[in-house]
Design a protein around this motif. Structure first.
Motif, short mmCIF file in Angstrom:
data_model
loop_
_atom_site.label_atom_id
_atom_site.label_comp_id
_atom_site.label_asym_id
_atom_site.label_seq_id
_atom_site.Cartn_x
_atom_site.Cartn_y
_atom_site.Cartn_z
N GLN A 132 -130.59 18.86 8.24
CA GLN A 132 -129.63 19.96 8.35
C GLN A 132 -129.99 20.88 9.51
O GLN A 132 -131.10 20.84 10.04
CB GLN A 132 -129.60 20.80 7.06
CG GLN A 132 -129.13 20.06 5.83
CD GLN A 132 -130.29 19.65 4.95
OE1 GLN A 132 -131.41 19.48 5.41
NE2 GLN A 132 -130.01 19.43 3.67
N PHE A 170 -136.00 17.13 6.89
CA PHE A 170 -134.57 17.23 6.63
C PHE A 170 -133.78 17.33 7.94
O PHE A 170 -134.31 17.75 8.97
CB PHE A 170 -134.28 18.45 5.74
CG PHE A 170 -135.03 18.38 4.44
CD1 PHE A 170 -134.57 17.57 3.41
CD2 PHE A 170 -136.22 19.07 4.26
CE1 PHE A 170 -135.28 17.48 2.21
CE2 PHE A 170 -136.93 18.98 3.08
CZ PHE A 170 -136.45 18.17 2.05
N THR A 174 -129.42 26.35 7.95
CA THR A 174 -129.14 25.79 6.62
C THR A 174 -130.44 25.55 5.87
O THR A 174 -130.55 25.85 4.67
CB THR A 174 -128.34 24.48 6.74
OG1 THR A 174 -127.13 24.75 7.46
CG2 THR A 174 -128.02 23.89 5.39
N LYS A 175 -131.43 25.02 6.54
CA LYS A 175 -132.74 24.77 5.92
C LYS A 175 -133.34 26.08 5.41
O LYS A 175 -133.88 26.13 4.30
CB LYS A 175 -133.69 24.12 6.92
CG LYS A 175 -133.27 22.74 7.36
CD LYS A 175 -134.20 22.23 8.46
CE LYS A 175 -133.69 20.97 9.10
NZ LYS A 175 -134.56 20.49 10.18
N ILE A 177 -131.52 27.21 2.23
CA ILE A 177 -131.88 26.40 1.07
C ILE A 177 -133.23 26.80 0.51
O ILE A 177 -133.38 27.05 -0.69
CB ILE A 177 -131.85 24.89 1.43
CG1 ILE A 177 -130.42 24.45 1.73
CG2 ILE A 177 -132.45 24.05 0.29
CD1 ILE A 177 -130.30 23.09 2.39
N GLU A 208 -134.62 18.43 -3.69
CA GLU A 208 -135.21 17.61 -2.62
C GLU A 208 -136.24 18.42 -1.84
O GLU A 208 -137.31 17.92 -1.50
CB GLU A 208 -134.12 17.08 -1.70
CG GLU A 208 -133.23 16.04 -2.33
CD GLU A 208 -132.03 15.66 -1.48
OE1 GLU A 208 -131.93 16.12 -0.32
OE2 GLU A 208 -131.17 14.91 -1.98
N TYR A 209 -135.92 19.67 -1.53
CA TYR A 209 -136.87 20.53 -0.82
C TYR A 209 -138.10 20.79 -1.68
O TYR A 209 -139.24 20.73 -1.20
CB TYR A 209 -136.21 21.86 -0.43
CG TYR A 209 -135.42 21.78 0.85
CD1 TYR A 209 -135.79 22.52 1.96
CD2 TYR A 209 -134.29 20.98 0.97
CE1 TYR A 209 -135.08 22.46 3.15
CE2 TYR A 209 -133.57 20.90 2.14
CZ TYR A 209 -133.96 21.64 3.23
OH TYR A 209 -133.25 21.57 4.40
N THR A 244 -130.32 23.04 -7.42
CA THR A 244 -129.28 22.11 -6.99
C THR A 244 -129.97 20.84 -6.52
O THR A 244 -131.19 20.80 -6.34
CB THR A 244 -128.45 22.69 -5.84
OG1 THR A 244 -129.29 22.82 -4.69
CG2 THR A 244 -127.83 24.03 -6.21
N GLU A 245 -129.19 19.81 -6.29
CA GLU A 245 -129.77 18.54 -5.83
C GLU A 245 -130.53 18.73 -4.51
O GLU A 245 -131.64 18.23 -4.34
CB GLU A 245 -128.66 17.50 -5.66
CG GLU A 245 -129.18 16.12 -5.32
CD GLU A 245 -128.07 15.08 -5.23
OE1 GLU A 245 -128.23 14.13 -4.45
OE2 GLU A 245 -127.05 15.21 -5.95
N THR A 246 -129.95 19.47 -3.59
CA THR A 246 -130.60 19.70 -2.29
C THR A 246 -131.85 20.55 -2.45
O THR A 246 -132.89 20.26 -1.84
CB THR A 246 -129.61 20.36 -1.30
OG1 THR A 246 -128.45 19.54 -1.20
CG2 THR A 246 -130.24 20.54 0.06
N GLU A 247 -131.77 21.59 -3.27
CA GLU A 247 -132.95 22.43 -3.51
C GLU A 247 -134.07 21.61 -4.14
O GLU A 247 -135.24 21.77 -3.80
CB GLU A 247 -132.58 23.60 -4.43
CG GLU A 247 -131.65 24.61 -3.79
CD GLU A 247 -131.04 25.58 -4.79
OE1 GLU A 247 -130.43 26.56 -4.33
OE2 GLU A 247 -131.15 25.37 -6.01
#
Length: 123
Positions: free
Chosen positions: A35, A33, A39-40, A43, A12-13, A7-10
């Motif tokens: 969040q 991040f 949540t972190k 992810i 980024e990580y 995903t977009e957030t994954e």
């Protein structure tokens, strides 16, 4: 690499993890991040579950290391998007750009070798 897509957030990580090929501790990764801590953790655990990174426990800390090269991931995603949205395979696209209908097995081998060489130069 598994056939999963981040995903977009994954992604980024993973970009942070890719910047630390030797590994990055969770607390350092999470500092990038905003969040909530839980949540972190969710992810990055999804990233690990999908097979893009591994977690190594060192004492009480988690070290995250990439299992997939960023260039290879990006290349695979572009190929998948071309196939999905335009029904174009990478090899056919390259053949078209060279003015051919298709590439021979020998030409495909050379192309893959060239891509590998170029990938190694970036490292």
């Amino acid at each position: 690499m598994k056939n999963n897509k981040l995903t977009e957030t994954e992604y980024e990580y993973m970009c942070v993890v890719w910047q630390h090929p030797e590994g990055i501790f969770g607390k350092d990764l999470f500092s990038y991040f905003t969040q909530a801590e839980s949540t972190k953790r969710v992810i990055i655990s999804r990233v690990v579950k999908k097979g893009f990174a591994e977690v190594i426990i060192k004492g009480k800390q988690a070290l995250y290391r990439p299992l997939v090269d960023k260039l290879e991931y990006d290349r695979r995603i572009i190929e998948q998007e071309l196939e999905k949205n335009m029904n174009i395979h990478f090899e056919k696209l390259f053949a078209f750009l060279c003015g051919k209908k298709e590439l021979s097995e020998q030409q495909l081998k050379k192309l893959n070798n060239l891509i590998s060489e170029l990938s190694e130069e970036d490292e």
